[in-house]
Design a protein around this motif. Structure first.
Motif, PDB file in Angstrom:
ATOM      1  N   GLY A 176       0.725  -1.005   0.111  1.00  0.00           N
ATOM      2  CA  GLY A 176      -0.050  -0.030  -0.015  1.00  0.00           C
ATOM      3  C   GLY A 176       0.799   1.179   0.028  1.00  0.00           C
ATOM      4  N   ARG A 177       2.296   1.034   0.171  1.00  0.00           N
ATOM      5  CA  ARG A 177       3.144   2.308   0.181  1.00  0.00           C
ATOM      6  C   ARG A 177       4.266   2.217  -0.785  1.00  0.00           C
ATOM      7  NH1 ARG A 177       4.815   3.605   6.009  1.00  0.00           N
ATOM      8  NH2 ARG A 177       5.187   5.767   5.093  1.00  0.00           N
ATOM      9  N   PHE A 178       4.667   0.801  -0.995  1.00  0.00           N
ATOM     10  CA  PHE A 178       5.596   0.658  -1.945  1.00  0.00           C
ATOM     11  C   PHE A 178       5.334  -0.414  -2.995  1.00  0.00           C
ATOM     12  CE2 PHE A 178       9.253  -2.215  -2.986  1.00  0.00           C
ATOM     13  CZ  PHE A 178       9.902  -1.285  -3.662  1.00  0.00           C
ATOM     14  N   ASN A 179       5.649  -0.440  -4.134  1.00  0.00           N
ATOM     15  CA  ASN A 179       5.585  -1.412  -5.165  1.00  0.00           C
ATOM     16  C   ASN A 179       6.740  -1.499  -6.001  1.00  0.00           C
ATOM     17  OD1 ASN A 179       4.614  -3.673  -6.507  1.00  0.00           O
ATOM     18  ND2 ASN A 179       2.514  -3.092  -6.040  1.00  0.00           N
ATOM     19  N   ALA A 180       6.908  -2.529  -6.711  1.00  0.00           N
ATOM     20  CA  ALA A 180       7.994  -2.753  -7.703  1.00  0.00           C
ATOM     21  C   ALA A 180       7.621  -3.642  -8.796  1.00  0.00           C
ATOM     22  CB  ALA A 180       9.365  -3.145  -6.880  1.00  0.00           C
ATOM     23  N   HIS A 181       7.883  -3.240 -10.049  1.00  0.00           N
ATOM     24  CA  HIS A 181       7.921  -3.988 -11.237  1.00  0.00           C
ATOM     25  C   HIS A 181       9.098  -4.407 -11.463  1.00  0.00           C
ATOM     26  CE1 HIS A 181       5.821  -5.218 -15.109  1.00  0.00           C
ATOM     27  NE2 HIS A 181       7.157  -5.218 -15.205  1.00  0.00           N
ATOM     28  N   ILE A 182       9.483  -5.634 -11.404  1.00  0.00           N
ATOM     29  CA  ILE A 182      10.798  -6.266 -11.848  1.00  0.00           C
ATOM     30  C   ILE A 182      10.988  -6.500 -13.344  1.00  0.00           C
ATOM     31  CG2 ILE A 182      12.642  -7.996 -11.169  1.00  0.00           C
ATOM     32  CD1 ILE A 182      11.966  -5.934  -8.952  1.00  0.00           C
ATOM     33  N   GLY A 183      11.788  -6.001 -13.956  1.00  0.00           N
ATOM     34  CA  GLY A 183      11.749  -6.180 -15.504  1.00  0.00           C
ATOM     35  C   GLY A 183      11.812  -5.144 -16.205  1.00  0.00           C
ATOM     36  N   TYR A 184      11.537  -4.764 -17.268  1.00  0.00           N
ATOM     37  CA  TYR A 184      11.626  -3.616 -18.104  1.00  0.00           C
ATOM     38  C   TYR A 184      10.369  -3.715 -18.922  1.00  0.00           C
ATOM     39  CZ  TYR A 184      12.328   0.340 -20.888  1.00  0.00           C
ATOM     40  OH  TYR A 184      12.340   1.409 -21.676  1.00  0.00           O
ATOM     41  N   ASP A 185       9.409  -2.444 -18.668  1.00  0.00           N
ATOM     42  CA  ASP A 185       8.251  -2.291 -19.493  1.00  0.00           C
ATOM     43  C   ASP A 185       8.179  -0.750 -20.206  1.00  0.00           C
ATOM     44  OD1 ASP A 185       5.765  -1.508 -20.002  1.00  0.00           O
ATOM     45  OD2 ASP A 185       5.056  -3.290 -18.951  1.00  0.00           O
ATOM     46  N   GLU A 186       8.463  -0.808 -21.361  1.00  0.00           N
ATOM     47  CA  GLU A 186       8.462   0.655 -21.999  1.00  0.00           C
ATOM     48  C   GLU A 186       7.284   1.348 -21.494  1.00  0.00           C
ATOM     49  OE1 GLU A 186      10.434   3.769 -24.253  1.00  0.00           O
ATOM     50  OE2 GLU A 186      11.330   1.756 -23.793  1.00  0.00           O
TER      51      GLU A 186
END
Length: 468
Positions: free
Chosen positions: A345-355
């Motif tokens: 709810g306060r931090f998130n991450a998308h691991i990888g690359y997404d243009e």
């Protein structure tokens, strides 16, 4: 004047990092200035080529050690940049899915350069300047001046651009036969500290050498992974030219990857719509300031400091969100994944690359974190400025050249050390700025008007070419 850019990356064909963005943009702006600028790069078994048909231009053969390789040269016109790009395909060598990461990469790099030089030597194509990008193509200046097979090209002016001096392409003297026949009296031009060092050879043999920002050139004379002395001794032919960005592509009014397009006059509503899209999808609070990080999760970017810095910043400041997009060292990725669970709810991450997500983050974030230990130029801070997102940077390389601290009458937040404390302190300064709504909105509008386009830099490169 006809210019040929040689590179292993070029956006939108194949991108790993900022090299692709530069090679994908600079030739376009040089063409706009009235010059003929082209790109030559390897073929990849990727989605870009699977959707397109290439036009055959030339076929030939080159020798690598004791093996003969057939190669083909094809062309494609990149509509978005209007640049003719030559594609080198070598079966089993330059027809793989990924750009980097293979055990025989030295053989790949040299094979590509041999194909380029073979083509230029026996075809009717000629260029006034060969512009080599990074170590993958930096043996070209040596080979055209000293290898017996390329006498036709001798004295062709060459430029080496160092995008990142940490990577130099070294390989053992035992592999010297990868390079075509040359007078062995010149082997010292290839050697640096006991190995064949392509980047060092390029610096020694190129007509001119440049880095992608003035500050980075000065920094390399003190810290260049072993090349400091060489760059100091060759300083008379070295220059720093700041990268630019393609402002046609990075355009908030036209960017198709955004939920809502916007301009200076409606920056508040435009950014809020894109921020809402991010926050709803990644379970963050749209009413709180959003801090983003976009990039490789490696030590150069100080990504190893982020898990602790984010945890401590969120413990001390309940009124912020943080979102990360990137991939890299497994340990850092694992720490960020754990942090997602700990700070839901306060931090998130998308691991990888997404243009698409990167564009959305530039538009939706309020602040962009760039605490880099090394940043030759940096393009992310320029993208963020263009999209009205205030950069938080460490004063190094191109970050130092492009971001002025608000305390000095500027528009960004700067710190001097790559440390958890500096990142946290800078986040605290950003929170105070965010609370000062009038100043925050004024800076948002100001930074969107800053001209970081390639136009000026392209002119600097033309000036450099003319000097040789």
């Amino acid at each position: 004047m006809k210019i040929l850019h040689t590179s292993f990356e070029c956006y939108p064909i194949a991108k790993v990092g900022g090299l692709a963005d530069v090679v994908g943009s600079l030739p376009k702006y040089q063409n706009d200035l009235g010059y003929e600028s082209n790109v030559i790069m390897p073929y990849y078994d990727n989605a870009f080529f699977k959707r397109r048909k290439l036009r055959s231009e030339f076929t030939g053969v080159f020798k690598l050690k004791n093996e003969l390789y057939n190669y083909s040269i094809s062309t494609i016109l990149i509509k978005s940049t209007r640049v003719t790009t030559y594609i080198v395909r070598v079966e089993g060598l330059l027809d793989r899915e990924n750009v980097y990461g293979y055990d025989d990469e030295s053989k790949q790099y040299i094979g590509f350069q041999l194909a380029v030089l073979n083509w230029l030597s026996i075809s009717d194509k000629s260029f006034d300047v060969i512009h080599c990008h990074d170590h993958h193509t930096s043996l070209i200046p040596f080979m055209i001046n000293y290898c017996d097979d390329y006498l036709k090209l001798k004295y062709t002016p060459t430029v080496i651009t160092i995008h990142n001096a940490q990577y130099q392409g070294q390989f053992s003297h035992e592999e010297i036969k990868l390079i075509p026949s040359f007078n062995f009296d010149n082997v010292g031009l290839l050697d640096w500290y006991g190995s064949i060092n392509p980047l060092a050879a390029g610096i020694k043999c190129a007509s001119k050498v440049n880095t992608v920002s003035p500050s980075y050139m000065e920094e390399l004379k003190e810290r260049a992974n072993g090349l400091e002395g060489l760059l100091r001794s060759e300083s008379n032919k070295c220059i720093g030219i700041l990268n630019g960005i393609d402002t046609d592509f990075w355009n908030t009014e036209k960017d198709s990857m955004l939920v809502k397009n916007y301009k200076v006059s409606n920056v508040v509503s435009g950014k809020k719509a894109n921020k809402k899209e991010i926050c709803e999808f990644y379970n963050l609070d749209v009413e709180l300031p959003l801090f983003g990080f976009i990039g490789r999760l490696v030590g150069e970017k100080s990504a190893d400091l982020l898990p602790q810095a984010i945890r401590e910043a969120l413990e001390e400041n309940e009124e912020i969100n943080v979102m990360i997009l990137g991939s890299g060292h497994q340990e850092i990725e694992e720490q960020l994944i754990e942090l997602k669970e700990e700070l839901k709810g306060r931090f998130n991450a998308h691991i990888g690359y997404d243009e698409n997500l990167s564009h959305l983050l530039y538009a939706g974030c309020d602040f962009l974190l760039m605490p880099s230990r090394v940043e030759p130029c940096g393009l992310n801070q320029m993208y963020s400025l263009r999209y009205g997102t205030i950069p938080i940077v460490r004063r190094t390389g191109g970050l130092k050249d492009t971001v002025v601290d608000i305390g000095d009458g500027g528009f960004g937040i700067c710190h001097d050390q790559a440390s958890v404390w500096d990142i946290k302190y800078s986040i605290g300064r950003a929170i105070e700025l965010y609370k000062d709504v009038s100043s925050f909105r004024k800076i948002q509008k100001t930074i969107m008007k800053i001209d970081n386009s390639w136009t000026k830099s392209a002119q600097e490169y033309i000036k450099l070419y003319k000097s040789i």
